[in-house]
Design a protein around this motif. Structure first.
Motif, PDB file in Angstrom:
ATOM      1  N   UNK A  81       0.855  -1.187   0.000  1.00 25.56           N
ATOM      2  CA  UNK A  81       0.000   0.000   0.000  1.00 25.56           C
ATOM      3  C   UNK A  81       0.896   1.244   0.000  1.00 25.56           C
ATOM      4  N   UNK A  82       0.577   2.192  -0.875  1.00 27.15           N
ATOM      5  CA  UNK A  82       1.302   3.464  -0.901  1.00 27.15           C
ATOM      6  C   UNK A  82       0.306   4.594  -0.653  1.00 27.15           C
ATOM      7  N   UNK A  83       0.576   5.413   0.345  1.00 25.00           N
ATOM      8  CA  UNK A  83      -0.260   6.599   0.565  1.00 25.00           C
ATOM      9  C   UNK A  83       0.199   7.683  -0.410  1.00 25.00           C
ATOM     10  N   UNK A  84      -0.730   8.144  -1.258  1.00 22.28           N
ATOM     11  CA  UNK A  84      -0.389   9.142  -2.268  1.00 22.28           C
ATOM     12  C   UNK A  84      -1.216  10.412  -2.030  1.00 22.28           C
ATOM     13  N   UNK A  85      -0.530  11.467  -1.585  1.00 28.20           N
ATOM     14  CA  UNK A  85      -1.213  12.747  -1.382  1.00 28.20           C
ATOM     15  C   UNK A  85      -0.380  13.872  -1.963  1.00 28.20           C
ATOM     16  N   UNK A 115      -6.570  13.750  -2.286  1.00 27.20           N
ATOM     17  CA  UNK A 115      -6.341  15.006  -3.001  1.00 27.20           C
ATOM     18  C   UNK A 115      -4.980  15.536  -2.568  1.00 27.20           C
ATOM     19  N   UNK A 116      -4.240  16.134  -3.498  1.00 29.63           N
ATOM     20  CA  UNK A 116      -2.966  16.753  -3.104  1.00 29.63           C
ATOM     21  C   UNK A 116      -3.271  17.874  -2.110  1.00 29.63           C
ATOM     22  N   UNK A 117      -2.587  17.813  -0.956  1.00 30.31           N
ATOM     23  CA  UNK A 117      -2.840  18.813   0.086  1.00 30.31           C
ATOM     24  C   UNK A 117      -3.603  18.223   1.258  1.00 30.31           C
ATOM     25  N   UNK A 118      -4.256  17.060   1.062  1.00 34.38           N
ATOM     26  CA  UNK A 118      -4.928  16.396   2.182  1.00 34.38           C
ATOM     27  C   UNK A 118      -3.897  15.627   3.010  1.00 34.38           C
ATOM     28  N   UNK A 119      -4.314  15.262   4.211  1.00 37.47           N
ATOM     29  CA  UNK A 119      -3.405  14.580   5.134  1.00 37.47           C
ATOM     30  C   UNK A 119      -3.814  13.115   5.294  1.00 37.47           C
ATOM     31  N   UNK A 159       6.601  11.184   5.218  1.00 32.98           N
ATOM     32  CA  UNK A 159       6.325  11.930   6.455  1.00 32.98           C
ATOM     33  C   UNK A 159       6.024  13.389   6.148  1.00 32.98           C
ATOM     34  N   UNK A 160       6.892  14.012   5.375  1.00 35.89           N
ATOM     35  CA  UNK A 160       6.658  15.403   4.979  1.00 35.89           C
ATOM     36  C   UNK A 160       6.513  15.415   3.463  1.00 35.89           C
ATOM     37  N   UNK A 161       5.293  15.639   2.993  1.00 40.91           N
ATOM     38  CA  UNK A 161       5.025  15.664   1.543  1.00 40.91           C
ATOM     39  C   UNK A 161       5.419  17.060   1.058  1.00 40.91           C
ATOM     40  N   UNK A 162       6.628  17.157   0.576  1.00 45.11           N
ATOM     41  CA  UNK A 162       7.237  18.449   0.260  1.00 45.11           C
ATOM     42  C   UNK A 162       6.467  19.209  -0.834  1.00 45.11           C
TER      43      UNK A 162
END
Ligand code: PLP
Length: 384
Positions: free
Chosen positions: A82-86, A110-114, A137-140
Motif C-alpha cells: 500500500x502506498x499513501x499518495x497525497x 487530493x494533493x494537500x490532504x493529510x 512523512x513530509x510531503x514536500x
C-alpha cells in the motif's frame, strides 16, 4: 560584483559556512585511516539523528536512490503493498514500486490532504495481504506532515512493515525510528541535514531485513547487505562521495551540538512566522494552517497571477529562489521552504520579496505588514 543569492527552496537548502569550508578540504582516500575516522563518526551521528540503534546505510545517491533501494530490497514482483499518495513524493513511491513489478494499491488523497491511520487501517483490513506500507512523512509538494507514528501502528497491527520517506523531515520534525516502530526510514543530505545533495541514507528493522532475505528483485549497488557488511568494517563497498561525507559529518555535528529538540522548535516557529506573514498579505495558505506545517509553507497564487512567473521574477529581480508547484499544482501555488539552516530573517526576506512582487503586480497590500507579523509570530515560544 557577485550578485547575492537567496535559496528559499525546500531542497536543496542553504549550507552553513563551516560545512562549505569542509567541502574545500583536500580529498582523502576512502580506504585510509583519515577517512575511516570521519566515516565512523558520521555513521554514529546519523544513528543519533535517525533515533535508532540500528545501522544507517549510507549511499552516494539522491534521496530517490534510497527510495528505490527500499523497493528493491523489500519487494518481489507480485507482492502487494500500500502506498499513501497525497502529492508528488507519494506518487514517486508508487512509480518505483510499479517499475519493479510490485502490485501497488494506492491510498489516494487530493494533493494537500493529510493521510490518516484510520484510512490506512481500513484499507489494510480490506486487502488482508499487504506486506508493506510506504509513507511520506513530509510531503514536500504540499507542505503536509502526516502522523507516521499512528500509521506505523496501523500497519504493524495488519502485519505489514512501514517504510517512511523522511527526506525533507529528518532533522526538521520529530521522527523516532525505533520508539515509533518504523521499520525503514530513508533520507537525504540536502534538506534539514544542511549539506549539498549527493548522500542518501536508509535504516531497516529486523523485520525488514527478513523481508530482504525473501526478495527476488535484483540489486547490486543498492544491495543493503553488501553495504551493511562493508560499513561494519568501515570499508565502503564503492567509493563514497568522500568530500560530502566530510561535510555531512560537520553538519550533523552542528545539528547535534545544538540539539535535535532545538532544531524541531525552530522549525515550528519558522512555520508560524511564515504563515503569519503570508496571511498578513491577504494570501491564502495551501499547506495546513497549524504547527504541523513546520517544513514547507505552500501558498495559493492569487487570482490573475501566474505562479511560475512570480517565482522566476523573484529570481531575476532579487536573486531569491522560491519553489513553484509540482504536478497538478504547477502555477497554482508557490512554496517557501524553512528546512535546516534557516532563521527568521530568511523568512522575512522571502516575505519582503513576495510582497514587493505582488504589489508591483497590482495587489493591495499594506507595505511591511508581512515582515512585522512574521517577526511577532516568531517571538512566541513553541512547544514541540
Ligand atoms: C527532496 C525529496 C526527495 C528526494 O528527492 P531527490 O531529488 O531524489 O533527492 C524525496 N522525498 C521527499 C519528500 C523530498 O522532499
Amino acid at each position: 560584483m557577485l550578485e547575492k543569492r537567496y535559496l528559499f527552496t525546500p531542497g536543496p537548502t542553504p549550507v552553513p559556512p563551516q560545512v562549505l569550508a569542509a567541502l574545500a578540504e583536500p580529498v582523502v582516500h576512502h580506504r585510509g585511516p583519515d577517512f575511516m575516522r570521519i566515516y565512523e563518526r558520521c555513521l554514529g551521528r546519523l544513528k543519533e539523528v535517525f533515533r535508532t540503534e540500528r545501522d544507517v546505510l549510507m549511499y552516494g545517491s539522491s534521496g530517490s536512490g534510497t527510495m528505490e533501494s527500499a523497493i528493491a530490497n523489500l519487494c518481489s514482483p507480485g507482492d502487494r503493498v500500500v502506498v499513501a499518495v497525497a502529492g508528488n513524493f507519494g506518487l514517486r513511491w508508487a512509480e518505483i514500486a510499479r517499475a519493479y513489478g510490485v502490485d501497488v494499491d494506492t491510498l489516494e488523497y487530493e494533493w494537500g490532504d493529510t493521510p490518516t491511520a484510520e484510512d490506512l487501517a481500513a484499507r489494510l483490513k480490506e486487502l488482508g495481504d499487504a506486506t508493506a506500507v510506504f509513507l511520506t512523512q513530509s510531503e514536500t509538494s504540499t507542505g503536509v506532515v502526516c502522523d507516521v507514528q499512528a500509521m506505523a501502528a496501523a500497519a504493524r497491527e495488519a502485519g505489514a512493515i512501514t517504510v517512511v520517506d523522511a527526506v525533507s523531515s529528518l532533522g526538521a520534525v520529530p521522527l523516532e525510528t525505533d520508539a515509533w516502530g518504523i521499520d525503514v526510514v530513508v533520507s537525504g543530505s540536502q534538506k534539514a541535514l544542511m549539506t549539498p545533495p549527493g548522500i542518501a541514507m536508509v535504516t531497516a528493522s529486523e523485520e525488514a531485513w527478513a523481508l530482504r532475505e525473501r526478495s527476488r528483485s535484483p540489486t547490486y549497488y543498492f544491495d543493503w547487505e553488501r553495504t551493511r557488511k562493508a560499513q561494519a568494517e568501515l570499508d565502503a563497498p564503492f567509493t563514497p562521495p568522500v568530500s560530502l561525507v566530510v561535510a555531512l559529518d560537520v553538519a550533523l555535528g552542528l545539528l547535534l551540538d545544538g540539539g535535535l529538540e532545538t532544531a524541531f522548535e525552530r522549525h515550528v516557529r519558522l512555520g508560524r512566522a511564515c504563515r503569519a506573514g503570508i496571511k498578513a498579505m491577504g494570501l491564502e495558505l495551501f499547506s495546513p494552517d497549524d504547527d504541523s506545517a513546520a517544513v514547507v509553507t505552500a501558498v495559493r497564487v492569487p487570482e490573475g497571477v501566474d505562479g511560475d512567473k512570480l517565482v522566476l521574477g523573484l529570481r531575476d529581480r532579487f536573486g531569491m529562489t522560491l519553489a513553484g508547484g509540482q504536478g497538478p499544482l504547477k502555477g497554482k501555488i508557490f512554496r517557501i521552504g524553512h528546512i535546516g539552516w534557516f532563521d527568521v530573517f530568511d523568512i522575512a526576506t522571502a516575505l519582503a520579496g513576495v510582497e514587493l512582487a505582488l504589489m508591483e503586480a497590482g495587489a493591495d497590500i499594506e507595505r511591511g505588514v508581512a515582515v512585522t507579523r512574521a517577526l511577532d509570530a516568531w517571538e512566541e515560544p513553541a512547544r514541540v
